[in-house]
Design an enzyme around this catalytic site. Structure first.
Site, PDB file in Angstrom:
ATOM      1  N   LYS A  14      25.942 -24.690 -23.399  1.00  0.00           N
ATOM      2  CA  LYS A  14      26.761 -25.569 -22.127  1.00  0.00           C
ATOM      3  C   LYS A  14      25.665 -25.356 -20.896  1.00  0.00           C
ATOM      4  O   LYS A  14      25.044 -26.724 -20.644  1.00  0.00           O
ATOM      5  CB  LYS A  14      28.151 -25.609 -22.328  1.00  0.00           C
ATOM      6  CG  LYS A  14      28.677 -25.810 -23.998  1.00  0.00           C
ATOM      7  CD  LYS A  14      30.222 -25.666 -23.818  1.00  0.00           C
ATOM      8  CE  LYS A  14      31.053 -24.116 -22.415  1.00  0.00           C
ATOM      9  NZ  LYS A  14      30.946 -23.774 -23.697  1.00  0.00           N
ATOM     10  N   ARG A  89      39.327 -27.776 -21.360  1.00  0.00           N
ATOM     11  CA  ARG A  89      39.219 -26.833 -22.359  1.00  0.00           C
ATOM     12  C   ARG A  89      41.050 -26.572 -22.764  1.00  0.00           C
ATOM     13  O   ARG A  89      41.120 -25.776 -23.575  1.00  0.00           O
ATOM     14  CB  ARG A  89      39.254 -25.217 -21.804  1.00  0.00           C
ATOM     15  CG  ARG A  89      38.233 -24.719 -21.936  1.00  0.00           C
ATOM     16  CD  ARG A  89      37.766 -23.535 -20.951  1.00  0.00           C
ATOM     17  NE  ARG A  89      37.033 -22.733 -20.955  1.00  0.00           N
ATOM     18  CZ  ARG A  89      35.670 -22.159 -20.678  1.00  0.00           C
ATOM     19  NH1 ARG A  89      35.834 -23.195 -20.200  1.00  0.00           N
ATOM     20  NH2 ARG A  89      34.954 -20.753 -21.498  1.00  0.00           N
ATOM     21  N   ARG A 128      22.390 -12.582 -23.170  1.00  0.00           N
ATOM     22  CA  ARG A 128      23.247 -13.020 -21.274  1.00  0.00           C
ATOM     23  C   ARG A 128      23.286 -12.312 -21.162  1.00  0.00           C
ATOM     24  O   ARG A 128      23.653 -11.963 -19.743  1.00  0.00           O
ATOM     25  CB  ARG A 128      23.485 -14.069 -22.286  1.00  0.00           C
ATOM     26  CG  ARG A 128      24.304 -15.112 -20.647  1.00  0.00           C
ATOM     27  CD  ARG A 128      24.683 -16.197 -20.824  1.00  0.00           C
ATOM     28  NE  ARG A 128      25.961 -15.994 -21.276  1.00  0.00           N
ATOM     29  CZ  ARG A 128      26.712 -17.774 -20.968  1.00  0.00           C
ATOM     30  NH1 ARG A 128      26.687 -18.486 -21.225  1.00  0.00           N
ATOM     31  NH2 ARG A 128      28.242 -17.047 -21.332  1.00  0.00           N
TER      32      ARG A 128
HETATM   33  P1  AMP Z   1      32.425 -20.106 -18.725  1.00  0.00           P
HETATM   34  O1  AMP Z   1      31.545 -19.746 -17.786  1.00  0.00           O
HETATM   35  O2  AMP Z   1      32.798 -21.981 -18.925  1.00  0.00           O
HETATM   36  O3  AMP Z   1      32.150 -19.047 -19.998  1.00  0.00           O
HETATM   37  O4  AMP Z   1      34.114 -19.628 -18.452  1.00  0.00           O
HETATM   38  C1  AMP Z   1      33.838 -18.226 -17.796  1.00  0.00           C
HETATM   39  C2  AMP Z   1      35.166 -18.467 -17.971  1.00  0.00           C
HETATM   40  O5  AMP Z   1      35.964 -19.146 -16.271  1.00  0.00           O
HETATM   41  C3  AMP Z   1      36.343 -18.310 -19.261  1.00  0.00           C
HETATM   42  O6  AMP Z   1      36.198 -17.722 -19.609  1.00  0.00           O
HETATM   43  C4  AMP Z   1      37.737 -18.654 -18.100  1.00  0.00           C
HETATM   44  O7  AMP Z   1      38.259 -17.503 -17.743  1.00  0.00           O
HETATM   45  C5  AMP Z   1      37.327 -19.167 -16.471  1.00  0.00           C
HETATM   46  N1  AMP Z   1      37.594 -20.806 -17.620  1.00  0.00           N
HETATM   47  C6  AMP Z   1      36.478 -21.957 -17.144  1.00  0.00           C
HETATM   48  N2  AMP Z   1      36.952 -23.444 -17.305  1.00  0.00           N
HETATM   49  C7  AMP Z   1      37.746 -22.404 -17.487  1.00  0.00           C
HETATM   50  C8  AMP Z   1      39.392 -24.062 -18.068  1.00  0.00           C
HETATM   51  N3  AMP Z   1      38.479 -25.403 -17.881  1.00  0.00           N
HETATM   52  N4  AMP Z   1      40.673 -23.754 -18.062  1.00  0.00           N
HETATM   53  C9  AMP Z   1      40.813 -22.159 -17.201  1.00  0.00           C
HETATM   54  N5  AMP Z   1      39.845 -21.318 -17.914  1.00  0.00           N
HETATM   55  C10 AMP Z   1      38.353 -21.641 -17.787  1.00  0.00           C
END
Ligand code: AMP
Length: 194
Positions: A14, A89, A128
């Site tokens: 993404k 999410r 990564r």
């Molecule tokens: P990402 O960079 O999208 O993989 O997000 C890393 C972490 O940030 C996730 O595992 C969650 O702990 C938190 N996070 C990111 N986006 C959300 C969201 N929309 N709702 C809740 N937690 C989030």
């Protein structure tokens, strides 16, 4: 406005694709994960709170996440459109986003969901994790939990957009450029109808 929700499990690509789409379509890229990580780095209260959830691969509570996302949208009043990456999410997040955008006289145009086999996700995340400095990418248990959280709490968000005929599945296997080409073809086809 062209407002895209870029959806998919952790490791689906993404962030990489959102960056490329942002440049091509002149959109503002909002990644909730990136915003949380910037807050952790800046040692803000929000960062401290988010870190406790992120380290274990769990979701930050809806109320906190929604408030933060809305504030980021409000920082870009002249945007031609947004790419939401990693948000919504949960179904409450999707509902909140819909109400919030409606209040601004706009809506989500389309959800594009990157479809990637689970074995490939684990491979990409571990690779990564070697150089991203992200603790949540380096540990196989945390990765497994993030994929579990996606399957149990996040995957259902696709239904929310499917019911509104806004859901598009995109094959997320192959090279970065191949996947980008598929996303662009879907957006260009969609833009004709706008
Ligand atoms: P990402 O960079 O999208 O993989 O997000 C890393 C972490 O940030 C996730 O595992 C969650 O702990 C938190 N996070 C990111 N986006 C959300 C969201 N929309 N709702 C809740 N937690 C989030």
């Amino acid at each position: 406005m062209l407002n895209i929700v870029l959806f998919g499990p952790p490791g689906a690509g993404k962030g990489t694709q959102a960056e490329k789409l942002t440049n091509k379509y002149n959109l503002v890229h909002l990644s909730t994960g990136d915003i949380f990580r910037a807050n952790i780095k800046g040692e803000t209260d929000l960062g401290t709170l988010a870190k406790s959830y992120m380290d274990g691969g769990n979701l930050v509570p809806d109320e906190v996440t929604i408030k933060m996302l809305e504030a980021e949208v409000d920082k870009n009043p002249n945007a031609e459109g947004f790419i939401f990456d990693g948000f919504p999410r949960t179904t409450p997040q999707a509902k909140a986003l819909e109400d919030f955008m409606k209040g601004k006289g706009t809506t989500i145009s389309v959800m594009m969901a990157l479809d990637v086999a689970e074995q490939e996700l684990i491979k990409r995340l571990l690779s990564r994790g070697k150089d991203s400095g992200r603790a949540d990418d380096a540990n196989e248990e945390v990765i497994a939990n993030r994929i579990g959280v996606y399957n149990n709490q996040t995957a259902v968000v696709a239904d929310f957009y499917n019911k509104q005929n806004k859901f598009q599945k995109i094959d997320g296997m192959g090279s970065i450029d191949e996947i980008f080409g598929r996303l662009c073809a879907a957006i260009d086809a969609f833009k004709v109808q706008l």
